[in-house]
Design a protein around this motif. Structure first.
Motif, PDB file in Angstrom:
ATOM      1  N   LYS A 129      46.463  67.293 -25.595  1.00 24.17           N
ATOM      2  CA  LYS A 129      46.578  68.657 -26.116  1.00 24.17           C
ATOM      3  C   LYS A 129      47.331  69.548 -25.139  1.00 24.17           C
ATOM      4  O   LYS A 129      47.223  69.402 -23.926  1.00 24.17           O
ATOM      5  N   CYS A 130      48.089  70.486 -25.687  1.00 26.06           N
ATOM      6  CA  CYS A 130      48.709  71.545 -24.888  1.00 26.06           C
ATOM      7  C   CYS A 130      48.068  72.857 -25.317  1.00 26.06           C
ATOM      8  O   CYS A 130      47.949  73.146 -26.508  1.00 26.06           O
ATOM      9  N   ARG A 131      47.636  73.640 -24.336  1.00 29.82           N
ATOM     10  CA  ARG A 131      47.053  74.956 -24.610  1.00 29.82           C
ATOM     11  C   ARG A 131      47.867  75.993 -23.848  1.00 29.82           C
ATOM     12  O   ARG A 131      48.155  75.816 -22.668  1.00 29.82           O
ATOM     13  N   ILE A 132      48.223  77.068 -24.520  1.00 28.93           N
ATOM     14  CA  ILE A 132      49.031  78.129 -23.930  1.00 28.93           C
ATOM     15  C   ILE A 132      48.301  79.449 -24.121  1.00 28.93           C
ATOM     16  O   ILE A 132      47.749  79.712 -25.191  1.00 28.93           O
ATOM     17  N   GLU A 133      48.317  80.272 -23.071  1.00 26.45           N
ATOM     18  CA  GLU A 133      47.708  81.601 -23.113  1.00 26.45           C
ATOM     19  C   GLU A 133      48.713  82.624 -22.625  1.00 26.45           C
ATOM     20  O   GLU A 133      49.363  82.413 -21.601  1.00 26.45           O
ATOM     21  N   VAL A 134      48.844  83.715 -23.345  1.00 26.26           N
ATOM     22  CA  VAL A 134      49.678  84.842 -22.937  1.00 26.26           C
ATOM     23  C   VAL A 134      48.775  86.072 -22.931  1.00 26.26           C
ATOM     24  O   VAL A 134      48.203  86.427 -23.962  1.00 26.26           O
ATOM     25  N   ALA A 135      48.631  86.699 -21.755  1.00 30.08           N
ATOM     26  CA  ALA A 135      47.738  87.851 -21.599  1.00 30.08           C
ATOM     27  C   ALA A 135      48.529  89.044 -21.086  1.00 30.08           C
ATOM     28  O   ALA A 135      49.343  88.908 -20.168  1.00 30.08           O
ATOM     29  N   ASP A 136      48.288  90.208 -21.661  1.00 34.93           N
ATOM     30  CA  ASP A 136      48.963  91.423 -21.213  1.00 34.93           C
ATOM     31  C   ASP A 136      47.943  92.500 -20.875  1.00 34.93           C
ATOM     32  O   ASP A 136      46.738  92.283 -20.985  1.00 34.93           O
ATOM     33  N   SER A 137      48.435  93.652 -20.445  1.00 32.28           N
ATOM     34  CA  SER A 137      47.549  94.750 -20.054  1.00 32.28           C
ATOM     35  C   SER A 137      47.710  95.957 -20.972  1.00 32.28           C
ATOM     36  O   SER A 137      47.417  97.077 -20.587  1.00 32.28           O
ATOM     37  N   GLY A 138      48.164  95.705 -22.188  1.00 32.77           N
ATOM     38  CA  GLY A 138      48.393  96.793 -23.137  1.00 32.77           C
ATOM     39  C   GLY A 138      47.131  97.247 -23.834  1.00 32.77           C
ATOM     40  O   GLY A 138      46.012  96.945 -23.409  1.00 32.77           O
ATOM     41  N   PRO A 139      47.305  97.946 -24.935  1.00 29.93           N
ATOM     42  CA  PRO A 139      46.162  98.494 -25.660  1.00 29.93           C
ATOM     43  C   PRO A 139      45.378  97.455 -26.457  1.00 29.93           C
ATOM     44  O   PRO A 139      44.301  97.749 -26.960  1.00 29.93           O
ATOM     45  N   GLY A 140      45.896  96.267 -26.591  1.00 33.60           N
ATOM     46  CA  GLY A 140      45.208  95.228 -27.354  1.00 33.60           C
ATOM     47  C   GLY A 140      45.557  95.302 -28.822  1.00 33.60           C
ATOM     48  O   GLY A 140      46.360  96.120 -29.261  1.00 33.60           O
ATOM     49  N   PHE A 141      44.939  94.434 -29.591  1.00 34.91           N
ATOM     50  CA  PHE A 141      45.167  94.398 -31.032  1.00 34.91           C
ATOM     51  C   PHE A 141      44.360  95.497 -31.699  1.00 34.91           C
ATOM     52  O   PHE A 141      43.143  95.578 -31.514  1.00 34.91           O
ATOM     53  N   PRO A 142      45.005  96.361 -32.481  1.00 36.43           N
ATOM     54  CA  PRO A 142      44.290  97.474 -33.115  1.00 36.43           C
ATOM     55  C   PRO A 142      43.096  97.020 -33.955  1.00 36.43           C
ATOM     56  O   PRO A 142      42.059  97.676 -33.953  1.00 36.43           O
ATOM     57  N   ALA A 143      43.212  95.893 -34.645  1.00 38.57           N
ATOM     58  CA  ALA A 143      42.124  95.424 -35.505  1.00 38.57           C
ATOM     59  C   ALA A 143      40.894  95.024 -34.702  1.00 38.57           C
ATOM     60  O   ALA A 143      39.806  94.918 -35.259  1.00 38.57           O
ATOM     61  N   LEU A 144      41.045  94.825 -33.396  1.00 38.00           N
ATOM     62  CA  LEU A 144      39.929  94.373 -32.563  1.00 38.00           C
ATOM     63  C   LEU A 144      39.350  95.468 -31.675  1.00 38.00           C
ATOM     64  O   LEU A 144      38.347  95.242 -31.017  1.00 38.00           O
ATOM     65  N   ARG A 145      39.970  96.621 -31.611  1.00 34.55           N
ATOM     66  CA  ARG A 145      39.495  97.670 -30.713  1.00 34.55           C
ATOM     67  C   ARG A 145      38.072  98.064 -31.051  1.00 34.55           C
ATOM     68  O   ARG A 145      37.712  98.222 -32.212  1.00 34.55           O
ATOM     69  N   GLY A 146      37.276  98.223 -29.996  1.00 35.88           N
ATOM     70  CA  GLY A 146      35.898  98.629 -30.176  1.00 35.88           C
ATOM     71  C   GLY A 146      34.958  97.483 -30.495  1.00 35.88           C
ATOM     72  O   GLY A 146      33.771  97.678 -30.669  1.00 35.88           O
ATOM     73  N   ARG A 147      35.472  96.274 -30.548  1.00 38.76           N
ATOM     74  CA  ARG A 147      34.631  95.107 -30.818  1.00 38.76           C
ATOM     75  C   ARG A 147      34.464  94.294 -29.542  1.00 38.76           C
ATOM     76  O   ARG A 147      35.280  94.362 -28.643  1.00 38.76           O
ATOM     77  N   ALA A 148      33.439  93.499 -29.512  1.00 44.52           N
ATOM     78  CA  ALA A 148      33.287  92.532 -28.428  1.00 44.52           C
ATOM     79  C   ALA A 148      34.415  91.523 -28.548  1.00 44.52           C
ATOM     80  O   ALA A 148      34.993  91.357 -29.617  1.00 44.52           O
ATOM     81  N   ALA A 149      34.741  90.855 -27.444  1.00 44.52           N
ATOM     82  CA  ALA A 149      35.810  89.865 -27.470  1.00 44.52           C
ATOM     83  C   ALA A 149      35.487  88.801 -28.514  1.00 44.52           C
ATOM     84  O   ALA A 149      34.434  88.193 -28.493  1.00 44.52           O
ATOM     85  N   GLN A 150      36.375  88.641 -29.449  1.00 48.61           N
ATOM     86  CA  GLN A 150      36.187  87.630 -30.471  1.00 48.61           C
ATOM     87  C   GLN A 150      37.551  87.258 -31.025  1.00 48.61           C
ATOM     88  O   GLN A 150      38.498  88.023 -30.931  1.00 48.61           O
ATOM     89  N   ALA A 151      37.630  86.087 -31.563  1.00 49.47           N
ATOM     90  CA  ALA A 151      38.885  85.624 -32.123  1.00 49.47           C
ATOM     91  C   ALA A 151      38.987  86.075 -33.577  1.00 49.47           C
ATOM     92  O   ALA A 151      38.055  85.913 -34.346  1.00 49.47           O
ATOM     93  N   VAL A 152      40.109  86.664 -33.912  1.00 46.74           N
ATOM     94  CA  VAL A 152      40.369  87.049 -35.293  1.00 46.74           C
ATOM     95  C   VAL A 152      41.836  86.793 -35.594  1.00 46.74           C
ATOM     96  O   VAL A 152      42.606  86.443 -34.724  1.00 46.74           O
ATOM     97  N   ARG A 153      42.195  87.011 -36.814  1.00 48.65           N
ATOM     98  CA  ARG A 153      43.578  86.851 -37.231  1.00 48.65           C
ATOM     99  C   ARG A 153      44.120  88.230 -37.596  1.00 48.65           C
ATOM    100  O   ARG A 153      44.005  88.661 -38.735  1.00 48.65           O
TER     101      ARG A 153
END
Length: 158
Positions: free
Chosen positions: A77-101
């Motif tokens: 398996k190959c796993r890739i992660e890209v992390a930034d320091s921006g505002p994040g995904f708007p649909a996830l703001r205010g939620r605990a860290a969780q995976a969504v689409r």
């Protein structure tokens, strides 16, 4: 076999092909099937382009002008992660860290660009996670894909 690397890149368009070339070179050297390598390199390019465009907090801090790419080739398996320091995904703001689409199932055909990169990542990878980092802020796009190998690959997984 296990290979991993991590890059700390400036939020600059020139950083995207750098990350892509490093990934392609790593997979070519390891003997990964070219079609799999291509799919992952396109997905990585889209994730990096997203970090470059949206990944800044707008502050003058050093981390606001950077993002991180980490790639793991581990076994099959190959796993890739890209992390930034921006505002994040708007649909996830205010939620605990969780995976969504956050991207639609299909991009809006009337929209030239928004959402197409995330949609491509979802189509090219086997598993995709979009999360906002708690505390520090920023978004993390991670994805993985099962690897296929060229015949007589020099670093075939055992």
């Amino acid at each position: 076999m296990s290979i991993w690397w991590s890059l700390h890149l400036r939020r600059d368009a020139a950083s995207v092909p750098l990350a892509r070339r490093l990934l392609m070179g790593t997979m070519e050297t390891a003997g990964v099937d070219p079609d799999i390598s291509y799919d992952l390199s396109v997905a990585l390019s889209e994730a990096c382009a997203n970090a470059v465009e949206h990944g800044g907090s707008g502050t003058a801090s050093e981390s606001a002008g950077a993002y991180r790419v980490t790639a793991y080739l581990d076994g099959e398996k190959c796993r890739i992660e890209v992390a930034d320091s921006g505002p994040g995904f708007p649909a996830l703001r205010g939620r605990a860290a969780q995976a969504v689409r956050p991207a639609p199932d299909r991009p809006d055909p009337d929209c030239a660009e928004n959402g197409r990169g995330l949609f491509l990542i979802q189509e090219l990878a086997d598993h995709v996670h979009f999360v906002n980092r708690p505390g520090r802020g920023g978004a993390v796009v991670s994805f993985d894909k099962i690897l296929k190998w060229k015949k007589d690959a020099p670093l075939v997984a055992v």
